[in-house]
Enzyme design. Structure first.
Site, PDB file in Angstrom:
ATOM      1  CB  SER A  35     -82.715  -6.512 -21.206  1.00 26.94           C
ATOM      2  OG  SER A  35     -83.597  -6.966 -20.246  1.00 26.94           O
ATOM      3  CE  LYS A  70     -77.700  -6.841 -22.188  1.00 21.86           C
ATOM      4  NZ  LYS A  70     -76.843  -6.930 -23.440  1.00 21.86           N
ATOM      5  CE1 TYR A 113     -78.120  -9.725 -19.379  1.00 22.74           C
ATOM      6  CE2 TYR A 113     -79.978  -9.549 -18.345  1.00 22.74           C
ATOM      7  CZ  TYR A 113     -79.388  -9.662 -19.468  1.00 22.74           C
ATOM      8  OH  TYR A 113     -80.103  -9.373 -20.763  1.00 22.74           O
TER       9      TYR A 113
HETATM   10  C1  WQD Z   1     -91.058 -15.875 -17.603  1.00 21.83           C
HETATM   11  C2  WQD Z   1     -92.078 -15.967 -16.426  1.00 21.83           C
HETATM   12  C3  WQD Z   1     -91.149 -16.746 -14.439  1.00 21.83           C
HETATM   13  C4  WQD Z   1     -89.479 -20.543 -15.804  1.00 21.83           C
HETATM   14  C5  WQD Z   1     -85.880 -12.817 -18.710  1.00 21.83           C
HETATM   15  C6  WQD Z   1     -84.411 -12.611 -18.316  1.00 21.83           C
HETATM   16  C7  WQD Z   1     -84.289 -11.027 -17.962  1.00 21.83           C
HETATM   17  C8  WQD Z   1     -85.022 -10.261 -19.499  1.00 21.83           C
HETATM   18  C9  WQD Z   1     -86.177 -10.470 -19.334  1.00 21.83           C
HETATM   19  C10 WQD Z   1     -83.175 -10.267 -20.973  1.00 21.83           C
HETATM   20  C11 WQD Z   1     -91.759 -15.448 -15.304  1.00 21.83           C
HETATM   21  C12 WQD Z   1     -92.121 -17.775 -15.161  1.00 21.83           C
HETATM   22  C13 WQD Z   1     -90.104 -19.104 -15.848  1.00 21.83           C
HETATM   23  C14 WQD Z   1     -90.127 -21.597 -15.161  1.00 21.83           C
HETATM   24  C15 WQD Z   1     -91.803 -20.160 -14.460  1.00 21.83           C
HETATM   25  N1  WQD Z   1     -84.125 -10.595 -20.507  1.00 21.83           N
HETATM   26  N2  WQD Z   1     -91.352 -19.202 -14.988  1.00 21.83           N
HETATM   27  N3  WQD Z   1     -91.278 -21.379 -14.507  1.00 21.83           N
HETATM   28  O1  WQD Z   1     -88.086 -13.463 -15.821  1.00 21.83           O
HETATM   29  O2  WQD Z   1     -89.065 -12.077 -17.521  1.00 21.83           O
HETATM   30  O3  WQD Z   1     -86.566 -12.749 -17.543  1.00 21.83           O
HETATM   31  O4  WQD Z   1     -86.394 -12.022 -19.646  1.00 21.83           O
HETATM   32  O5  WQD Z   1     -82.411  -9.329 -20.886  1.00 21.83           O
HETATM   33  O6  WQD Z   1     -83.235 -10.614 -17.753  1.00 21.83           O
HETATM   34  O7  WQD Z   1     -83.977 -13.329 -17.300  1.00 21.83           O
HETATM   35  O8  WQD Z   1     -88.193 -14.478 -18.275  1.00 21.83           O
HETATM   36  O9  WQD Z   1     -88.519 -16.600 -19.256  1.00 21.83           O
HETATM   37  O10 WQD Z   1     -87.208 -16.441 -16.820  1.00 21.83           O
HETATM   38  O11 WQD Z   1     -89.850 -16.023 -16.810  1.00 21.83           O
HETATM   39  O12 WQD Z   1     -93.019 -20.212 -13.862  1.00 21.83           O
HETATM   40  O13 WQD Z   1     -89.644 -22.725 -15.071  1.00 21.83           O
HETATM   41  O14 WQD Z   1     -92.050 -17.478 -16.442  1.00 21.83           O
HETATM   42  O15 WQD Z   1     -91.552 -16.619 -13.077  1.00 21.83           O
HETATM   43  O16 WQD Z   1     -93.204 -15.072 -14.462  1.00 21.83           O
HETATM   44  P1  WQD Z   1     -88.032 -13.164 -17.174  1.00 21.83           P
HETATM   45  P2  WQD Z   1     -88.324 -15.897 -17.928  1.00 21.83           P
END
Ligand code: WQD
Length: 339
Positions: free
Chosen positions: A126, A155, A151
């Protein structure tokens, strides 16, 4: 004879799409899944796409007996290891659950590879290992940072294990793919993401809000140092990600003994949360109910991938746009609403 590829977590979101991509590339997937965070309907869906039901073994890939029987009963020639817990929040409360499952299953698979002479492994890593990159886009040489969660740490640790094992165990050929943000669904809408409970990720939250399962989306902060104040991510279509696994596996088959490499899988573009929302509204024709809320603790502000290496090494390039991804995610949500 088709090469048999073990896909651990093959009924999951990325695993099921990769099973489809493997079949279309001429491989035979052997799916191992304990269905603890996935559904049998994923197998029904992917079987419709490929036109037959693949071999599915219901079992835990952290169980030595299960793994032993899989390798004894099937002549496995390569492995794609997806099976892992991935709820960041839960991992902070139950770290041992994550260390035991995510690290234990990898160690067991590596032991079995040695015992049964299986050489090729593609590992699911990731972009979380980069944390907040100081320079963008993030390349594979961007320094890894202290993990924000157990988590994320699993990784990092798994990648370290892979480096050590490649050095010590003759013949291992391994690629670790660092995914950015996978979204979307198979264009047929037969398979897609099946979040458990309230989605933590942006796109399923958007589609569930648009369909009426959630009242409104909260955007976590609009006062960041970005184009419109909301966070930036690299959103990649799950079928492009699936294709990267197939290409990685084919590339491993061509390597000489003992090989390890790391490749980013992203589009090379960053999009803000608001851009995602606006693009979703455009492709779905829906007005999304959303509000701006406080920042989410631990959120990275900006990250996107350099795709230079994966394009050079595998000849892989993303085929789908953000519009395609969000359209497919929406069509999948519409399909789910009819179940
Ligand atoms: C994306 C954006 C939030 C929900 C995930 C995994 C991480 C890694 C990468 C796997 C952010 C915003 C989200 C909501 C929002 N994956 N958001 N309202 O943060 O990149 O992390 O992917 O290993 O471990 O957790 O992805 O989809 O949670 O968020 O504003 O209700 O959307 O703040 O900017 P993220 P995400």
């Amino acid at each position: 004879m088709k090469q048999k590829i073990l896909i651990t977590g093959g009924a999951g979101y990325i695993g099921s799409h990769t099973a489809v991509a493997l079949v279309h590339a001429g491989f035979e997937p052997i799916i191992l899944d304990n269905f603890c965070t996935s559904e049998k309907s994923a197998i029904t869906g992917l079987s419709k796409i490929i036109g037959f039901t693949p071999i599915v073994i219901e079992g835990d890939c952290n169980d030595p007996q299960v793994i032993e029987s899989v390798f004894t009963n099937h002549e496995i020639q390569g492995i794609i290891h997806f099976a892992a817990f991935k709820a960041v929040g839960e991992s902070t409360k139950l770290p041992l659950k994550y260390y035991h499952n995510n690290i234990g299953s990898l160690v067991l698979l590596l032991q079995s590879m040695e015992k049964f002479g299986v050489k090729n492994l593609v590992f699911s890593s990731s972009c979380t290992v980069y944390g907040e990159p100081k320079i963008l886009p993030a390349t594979e040489d961007t320094p890894r940072q202290d993990a924000e969660s157990p988590y994320g740490n699993t990784k990092k640790i798994c990648e370290d294990i892979l480096v050590d094992v490649t050095k010590s165990q003759k013949g291992n050929k391994i690629i670790s793919l660092r995914y950015f943000n996978p979204i979307g669904a198979h264009p047929s809408s037969e398979i897609g993401e099946l979040p458990i409970g309230v989605p933590a990720n942006l796109v399923p939250f958007i589609t569930q809000t648009a369909i009426g399962k959630r009242e409104r989306l909260t955007i976590f902060g609009d006062d960041y140092d970005t184009l419109d104040g909301t966070c930036v991510r690299d959103y990649i279509h799950v079928m492009d990600l699936a294709d990267a696994h197939v290409k990685a596996l084919s590339y491993l088959a061509k390597q000489e003994d003992n090989f390890f490499d790391i490749l980013n899988v992203g589009t090379g573009n960053g999009n803000t949360v608001l851009e995602v929302v606006k693009t979703f509204e455009k492709v779905s024709g829906q007005n999304l109910n959303y509000q701006i809320g406080p920042r989410r603790p631990g959120d990275v502000v900006k990250t996107w991938a350099s795709t230079e290496k994966i394009t050079r090494v595998l000849g892989w390039k993303p085929q789908f746009t953000l519009e395609d991804s969000l359209r497919d995610a929406w069509n999948w949500e519409l399909k789910l609403a009819k179940r």
